[in-house]
Design a protein around this motif. Structure first.
Motif, short mmCIF file in Angstrom:
data_model
loop_
_atom_site.label_atom_id
_atom_site.label_comp_id
_atom_site.label_asym_id
_atom_site.label_seq_id
_atom_site.Cartn_x
_atom_site.Cartn_y
_atom_site.Cartn_z
N VAL A 120 -0.18 22.95 7.84
CA VAL A 120 -1.42 23.67 8.03
C VAL A 120 -2.38 23.41 6.86
CG1 VAL A 120 -0.55 25.79 6.94
CG2 VAL A 120 -2.33 25.96 8.67
N ARG A 121 -3.64 23.22 7.20
CA ARG A 121 -4.70 23.04 6.20
C ARG A 121 -5.47 24.33 6.11
NH1 ARG A 121 -5.95 16.92 6.90
NH2 ARG A 121 -5.51 17.03 9.11
N TYR A 122 -5.73 24.84 4.92
CA TYR A 122 -6.48 26.08 4.80
C TYR A 122 -7.30 26.15 3.53
CZ TYR A 122 -2.80 27.43 1.57
OH TYR A 122 -1.93 27.46 0.50
N ARG A 123 -8.28 27.04 3.54
CA ARG A 123 -9.08 27.34 2.36
C ARG A 123 -8.84 28.79 1.99
NH1 ARG A 123 -14.43 26.93 1.53
NH2 ARG A 123 -14.95 24.80 1.06
N THR A 124 -8.95 29.09 0.71
CA THR A 124 -8.83 30.48 0.28
C THR A 124 -10.20 30.94 -0.18
OG1 THR A 124 -6.64 29.90 -0.51
CG2 THR A 124 -7.51 32.05 -1.14
N PHE A 155 0.83 -1.20 0.00
CA PHE A 155 0.00 0.00 0.00
C PHE A 155 0.87 1.26 0.00
CE2 PHE A 155 -3.41 2.63 2.25
CZ PHE A 155 -4.19 2.74 1.11
N LYS A 156 1.91 1.20 0.76
CA LYS A 156 2.80 2.35 0.84
C LYS A 156 3.60 2.49 -0.45
CE LYS A 156 6.32 4.55 3.62
NZ LYS A 156 6.89 4.67 4.97
N ALA A 157 3.48 3.66 -1.08
CA ALA A 157 4.12 3.84 -2.36
C ALA A 157 5.52 4.43 -2.23
CB ALA A 157 3.27 4.74 -3.25
N GLY A 158 5.79 5.10 -1.10
CA GLY A 158 7.11 5.68 -0.92
C GLY A 158 7.07 6.81 0.07
N GLU A 159 8.06 7.68 -0.01
CA GLU A 159 8.10 8.81 0.90
C GLU A 159 8.33 10.09 0.16
OE1 GLU A 159 10.50 8.91 4.35
OE2 GLU A 159 9.80 6.95 5.03
N LEU A 160 7.87 11.17 0.77
CA LEU A 160 8.03 12.48 0.17
C LEU A 160 8.61 13.39 1.23
CD1 LEU A 160 7.34 14.35 -2.24
CD2 LEU A 160 5.13 14.74 -1.17
N VAL A 161 9.68 14.09 0.86
CA VAL A 161 10.28 15.04 1.80
C VAL A 161 10.14 16.44 1.21
CG1 VAL A 161 12.41 15.78 2.91
CG2 VAL A 161 11.90 13.35 2.72
N VAL A 162 9.58 17.35 1.99
CA VAL A 162 9.36 18.71 1.46
C VAL A 162 9.91 19.76 2.42
CG1 VAL A 162 7.32 18.06 0.16
CG2 VAL A 162 7.07 18.89 2.49
N GLU A 163 10.15 20.94 1.85
CA GLU A 163 10.68 22.05 2.65
C GLU A 163 9.55 22.91 3.20
OE1 GLU A 163 13.16 24.27 0.10
OE2 GLU A 163 14.75 22.74 0.03
N PRO A 164 9.87 23.71 4.21
CA PRO A 164 8.86 24.63 4.76
C PRO A 164 8.27 25.49 3.65
CG PRO A 164 10.84 24.69 6.11
CD PRO A 164 11.16 23.83 4.93
N GLY A 165 6.96 25.71 3.72
CA GLY A 165 6.32 26.57 2.73
C GLY A 165 5.83 25.85 1.50
N THR A 166 6.17 24.57 1.38
CA THR A 166 5.72 23.81 0.21
C THR A 166 4.23 23.52 0.29
OG1 THR A 166 7.86 22.69 0.21
CG2 THR A 166 6.12 21.74 -1.17
N THR A 167 3.52 23.80 -0.81
CA THR A 167 2.12 23.43 -0.88
C THR A 167 2.03 22.01 -1.41
OG1 THR A 167 1.44 25.72 -1.29
CG2 THR A 167 -0.11 23.99 -1.91
N VAL A 168 1.64 21.09 -0.53
CA VAL A 168 1.61 19.68 -0.90
C VAL A 168 0.35 19.36 -1.69
CG1 VAL A 168 1.63 17.31 -0.03
CG2 VAL A 168 3.00 19.07 1.10
N MET A 169 -0.79 19.93 -1.24
CA MET A 169 -2.04 19.74 -1.97
C MET A 169 -2.73 21.08 -2.11
SD MET A 169 -3.49 16.21 -0.45
CE MET A 169 -3.61 15.36 -2.01
N MET A 170 -3.39 21.25 -3.26
CA MET A 170 -4.01 22.53 -3.55
C MET A 170 -5.52 22.36 -3.66
SD MET A 170 -2.64 25.56 -4.54
CE MET A 170 -2.75 26.87 -5.77
N GLU A 171 -6.26 23.27 -3.05
CA GLU A 171 -7.72 23.15 -3.10
C GLU A 171 -8.21 23.20 -4.55
OE1 GLU A 171 -9.47 26.56 -0.92
OE2 GLU A 171 -7.43 27.32 -0.96
N GLY A 172 -9.19 22.36 -4.83
CA GLY A 172 -9.74 22.34 -6.18
C GLY A 172 -9.00 21.41 -7.12
#
Lengths: 243, 243
Positions: free
Chosen positions: A63-67, A31-48
DNA sequence: CGTCCGCTTGAATAGTTTCAATTGAAGTGG
DNA sequence: CCACTTCAATTGAAACTATTCAAGCGGACG
């Protein structure tokens, strides 16, 4: 991206409650496909946006947020290790909120296609997934009441108590303090308050020694006293990471 | 309490998308425990209480709410036919909010014990259940942004548009108007506004002919105009009943 | 050394709440 | 059949909370 041992994966936390069968462990590896390492400020998922993937936070805070139409931002909640990100996109086709890493972050990646496989072959896990979703709903309801019916001091006090408790629960407390890498702007956007007013409220709490949030660390000397001031019920159920 | 034919049960709506197998129909009959008919004002589920049962609204309108420490009430959302009530209690052990019937109401009753049976033998249905939960989360997020970042006119406009759309979707519109049996107090508690201010805001919308809510009926002459004033995105996905 | 960012401060303003009272419709009991 | 109560909606005025605007400060970084 590389595979890690299952021992490092939060899915393993299940073992506390119920040991995995050999078959299940094999399944999780698949099930596990791998790992992702990101830096501060990276938008991992975008609304819409749709997302072929689903994540679990292994390390780091976000942080999770809506615009909104007018560009304003509403923080839905703060994300901690163990949190599941992107279930909505996996189920509904697209995210209703964005997700951004606040600190350096390591994520466990799952393919959304495998989700259906989970439901077909692992009723216990899919049940847990639904449980997780129900818990999320519970906390959103709590946030809703806070924004709808509480004063600035109560909102800020509530948020600090909740975040503190959650960070403690995932073992991030040291010397009585937990990391609190978010900005006052983030807290203001989470509570529906202006930045200025959030700032002044924080200062009030600080002056009364109810909560110290300085240099990205938060400590609450006397949770009961703060709960009193913020009219928060400390007995309310806390979230616990599941997947 | 008596059994009704499956044709009357909202579970049947699935057939639109995917025909039931004979086995599944038999299963649903066994899943449905009976029916519950309640009067306006009845509290069907109470926050903090466990519930051995799970409901689907067959007929009637209701309201979900939480009660705060100081006795204030926060309406989480309005409940329409097709809505699932009590998933939280079934999964988490207790409800995080209360549920009250606003009008006469007929509910389809399920036993919470059977839920596990569903997960084990009907992956598609359990997947749908999780989907439903994710949708609920989506709408709570939308409500959260509204309470956090919007003015009184925007909140009221948003709420009226949403309720109107949902009631239309379940076929309760007649002559361009939908039933709106709730009180101004309920709307105020849903939006985190005072009753007085909600009243004055409604009057403003009425004067501008943007929304007419009188005698328990709501009509919105020009949804686009109202959406404009309320800065609401009409294109946003609407909830659709599933179970 | 200058710029950027987050935090802080003060003052003026606006939006919302609270308080207090009135109206009209609907229900209750004598 | 009429006083009496109740409840929802309404109104006006006063008080307050939070927002907005504007400016300053200090640390981090190139």
């Amino acid at each position: 991206m590389y595979k890690v041992s299952c021992a490092e994966c939060p899915l393993r936390k299940y073992e506390i409650f119920e040991p995995f069968t050999a078959e299940e462990i094999a399944f999780m590896h698949s099930f596990k496909a791998g790992e992702l390492v990101v830096e501060p400020g990276t938008t991992v998922m975008m609304e819409g946006m749709p997302s072929p993937q689903l994540y679990t936070i292994l390390e780091g805070l976000g942080v999770r947020y809506r615009t909104l139409e007018d560009g304003e931002r509403q923080v839905i909640n703060f994300a901690l290790p163990g949190d599941l990100i992107g279930l909505q996109a996996a189920l509904m086709g697209e995210m209703s909120h964005s997700f951004e890493a606040t600190t350096d972050m390591r994520l466990c990646v799952f393919n959304k296609n495998d989700l259906w496989r989970l439901f077909q072959h692992h009723p216990q896990r899919s049940y847990d997934l639904t449980w997780l979703s129900a818990v999320e709903e519970h906390f959103l309801g709590e946030a809703l009441s806070t924004l709808g019916r509480r004063s600035a001091v109560e909102r800020v006090g509530w948020a600090l108590l909740r975040v503190h408790a959650r960070l403690r629960a995932v073992g991030l407390e040291s010397n009585g303090a937990v990391p609190m890498p978010w900005r006052q702007r983030d807290l203001a956007d989470a509570l529906g308050l202006s930045l200025v007013h959030t700032n002044k409220t924080l200062q009030k709490l600080r002056a009364d020694n109810l909560a110290q949030w300085v240099d990205g660390m938060l400590s609450i000397p006397d949770p009961f006293a703060l709960a009193q001031v913020a009219s928060v019920d400390l007995e309310a159920p806390q979230r616990r990471p599941l997947i």
